[in-house]
Enzyme design. Structure first.
Site, PDB file in Angstrom:
ATOM      1  N   ASP A   1       3.225   1.332  -3.750  1.00  7.19           N
ATOM      2  CA  ASP A   1       2.674   1.745  -5.042  1.00  7.19           C
ATOM      3  C   ASP A   1       2.880   3.237  -5.305  1.00  7.19           C
ATOM      4  OD1 ASP A   1       0.842   2.630  -3.170  1.00  7.19           O
ATOM      5  OD2 ASP A   1      -0.882   1.606  -4.050  1.00  7.19           O
TER       6      ASP A   1
ATOM      7  N   ASP B   1       0.823  -1.208   0.000  1.00  5.58           N
ATOM      8  CA  ASP B   1       0.000   0.000   0.000  1.00  5.58           C
ATOM      9  C   ASP B   1       0.861   1.262   0.000  1.00  5.58           C
ATOM     10  OD1 ASP B   1      -2.460   1.503   0.218  1.00  5.58           O
ATOM     11  OD2 ASP B   1      -1.958   1.823   2.327  1.00  5.58           O
TER      12      ASP B   1
ATOM     13  N   ASP C   1      -5.750   4.423  -5.049  1.00  2.00           N
ATOM     14  CA  ASP C   1      -5.154   3.875  -3.838  1.00  2.00           C
ATOM     15  C   ASP C   1      -6.054   4.103  -2.630  1.00  2.00           C
ATOM     16  OD1 ASP C   1      -2.829   2.717  -2.372  1.00  2.00           O
ATOM     17  OD2 ASP C   1      -2.767   4.711  -1.478  1.00  2.00           O
TER      18      ASP C   1
ATOM     19  N   ASP D   1      -8.080   1.240  -0.433  1.00  2.00           N
ATOM     20  CA  ASP D   1      -7.783   1.146   1.005  1.00  2.00           C
ATOM     21  C   ASP D   1      -9.063   1.001   1.819  1.00  2.00           C
ATOM     22  OD1 ASP D   1      -5.075   1.286   0.652  1.00  2.00           O
ATOM     23  OD2 ASP D   1      -4.881   3.384   1.269  1.00  2.00           O
TER      24      ASP D   1
END
Length: 208
Positions: A88, A85, A106, A110
């Site tokens: 990236d 996480d 992203d 999440d």
């Protein structure tokens, strides 16, 4: 999804708000930046691929393992997902292809990871865990929402005790000890306190 989601950004405005990081985030990023630099020329590893892999491992696989009571393996999946996480975005920035679109992808994924993990914790024993689990789920949703909404309105944000990194550490501790109900209580308290803290900070007229 194609990696074109990470298009080069235009010059960052001087008044753009920089989101704060918790100490845990900074420690983790120290390592992920080094990994990103090592992967900068490995073309088949893309920021988008890392983002989706983080969802598959930290969301679906970890949740499945939690439901099967394979807590140690679930912890491993969560740790790997947490590393990916951070990686990236660091890889996208290292390659000079970071963008708002990539950041959005992203952030959205999440939220799915958070939802899937907490839902799995609830479903393991819904009779005891439902109410406190829903409160924990509410808090983990409100923390990033208040931050995103505040910054979209041009108000400053603030690092809080209930950051995603802190919540992840709590989940890991809870799984390793097998104390799921106390874990959900801790998540419910810390996430909602963090949400209130950020909300109060955003409402302060000095942060306009």
């Amino acid at each position: 999804m194609s990696d074109t989601v990470y298009e080069k950004s235009s010059e960052i405005p001087e008044n753009q708000i920089v989101s704060p990081q918790s100490p845990l985030d900074k420690i983790l990023q120290f390592f992920t930046i080094k990994i990103a630099q090592a992967l900068i020329n490995v073309s088949w590893i893309t920021p988008n691929g890392i983002t989706w892999t983080s969802l598959l491992i930290g969301g679906f696989l970890a949740s499945f393992l939690i439901l099967k009571n394979y807590y140690l393996w679930a912890v491993l999946a969560i740790v790997i997902s947490g590393l990916l996480d951070c990686l990236d975005g660091d890889l996208a920035r290292s390659r000079g292809i970071a963008s708002d679109t990539g950041n959005l992808l992203d952030s959205v994924l999440d939220r799915y990871v958070d939802f899937l993990i907490i839902s799995a914790l609830i479903l393991g024993n819904p009779r005891d865990n439902l109410v406190v689990g829903l409160i924990a789920l509410l808090g983990t949703t409100m923390v990033p929402y208040i931050r995103a909404k505040s910054e979209s309105l041009g108000r400053s944000s603030i690092a809080s005790i209930g950051s995603r990194a802190v919540r992840t550490v709590l989940i890991i501790i809870g799984l390793l000890t097998g104390q799921i109900f106390p874990l959900l209580i801790a998540l419910a308290v810390i996430s909602n306190v963090a949400a209130i803290h950020r909300f109060a900070h955003a409402l302060n007229p000095g942060n306009e």
